[in-house]
Design a protein around this motif. Sequence first.
Motif, mmCIF file in Angstrom:
data_model
loop_
_atom_site.group_PDB
_atom_site.id
_atom_site.type_symbol
_atom_site.label_atom_id
_atom_site.label_comp_id
_atom_site.label_asym_id
_atom_site.label_seq_id
_atom_site.Cartn_x
_atom_site.Cartn_y
_atom_site.Cartn_z
ATOM 1 N N GLN A 134 -37.190 -33.752 -2.602
ATOM 2 C CA GLN A 134 -37.297 -32.508 -1.858
ATOM 3 C C GLN A 134 -36.814 -32.682 -0.416
ATOM 4 O OE1 GLN A 134 -41.212 -30.761 -1.875
ATOM 5 N NE2 GLN A 134 -40.549 -28.880 -0.898
ATOM 6 N N TYR B 24 -29.505 -29.522 6.109
ATOM 7 C CA TYR B 24 -29.424 -29.651 7.571
ATOM 8 C C TYR B 24 -28.133 -30.356 7.988
ATOM 9 C CZ TYR B 24 -34.486 -28.574 7.832
ATOM 10 O OH TYR B 24 -35.716 -27.996 7.747
ATOM 11 N N GLU C 199 -32.883 -33.076 -0.363
ATOM 12 C CA GLU C 199 -32.147 -31.821 -0.457
ATOM 13 C C GLU C 199 -32.195 -31.064 0.864
ATOM 14 O OE1 GLU C 199 -29.653 -29.058 -1.616
ATOM 15 O OE2 GLU C 199 -30.108 -30.868 -2.779
ATOM 16 N N ARG C 200 -33.343 -31.083 1.512
ATOM 17 C CA ARG C 200 -33.454 -30.421 2.808
ATOM 18 C C ARG C 200 -32.573 -31.114 3.841
ATOM 19 N NH1 ARG C 200 -34.091 -25.741 3.467
ATOM 20 N NH2 ARG C 200 -35.920 -25.755 2.128
#
Length: 294
Positions: free
Chosen positions: A253, A261, A256-257
């Motif tokens: 998670q 960014y 992916e973030r």
Amino acid sequence: MADTSDGTPSSDRSVDAIRRYYDDFAEQEQDRLTKDVAGRVSFEIHRRFLERYLKEGHRVLEIGAGPGRFTAVLAERGTRVVVTDISPVQLHLNEVNVTAAGAEHAVQARHTLDVRDTSRFPDSSFDLVLAYGGPLSYAFDQEREALAGLLRIVRSNGVVVASVMSLWGSWRARLPGATQLAIRYGTAVTDAVIRTGDLRHVPGMIHVCRMFTWEHVATLVAESGGEIAGGSASNWASLEDPTTLSDIENRPQLWERFLAYESEACASPGARDGGTHILFAARRPPTLGSTLRV
């Protein structure tokens, strides 16, 4: 094939050296974007940038396709691909790897090709030209003619998506090596590299290329008859702390973030000079006539 007035090798000699380099490099090129976490981030940045301009059914010319990592991406997106590379060895590896990946159905043809000469292709032959891996950085003094040739063979409003080696980003990422060059050969050599972006000024350098700034890219696109449609660095935060980056990659998670960014950061105007490569999309304007010659 005479050397240039400042003593650097001619474009023809330099391109021949690049062909031999990638013939010898062989399978190692396959691992360049997967062997470390920064490379895996770079692959994602390249893929996401390409997908802004790619549509199912597009006919694509891939320049400098190498062992096929992006040929497979193009196949997954439902495009038809003409695959090219300056290295016959890389072209053979492309066929082997793309076939193994079950993506050979997307390939229409393969050609050994120098980016400086795309005259074999008629005007407006492709919806998109993909030139990742820095082919235009290996055109040396003929990059304007090379890019104009790529714009000629895309359709009106078609796009050339390309990467070049970054001058300031490479200096940032490889500061220890750049410092050793200055110590060994003197600052006159490193001054020449910074002034021109041309690694042919470094004595004995095997892998030579021309590095660019974003300002140089924008000028190149304009002088070649195109319009800038977008730009990005290849890496930004992902050039910093490999230990932290590896920890992030192990948390899906968070990973992916981070990629979201990083993609946004790389595309921001202030960061485009900060990665090892500069990605750009050059659009062929409708006013660029179909009879353009270079």
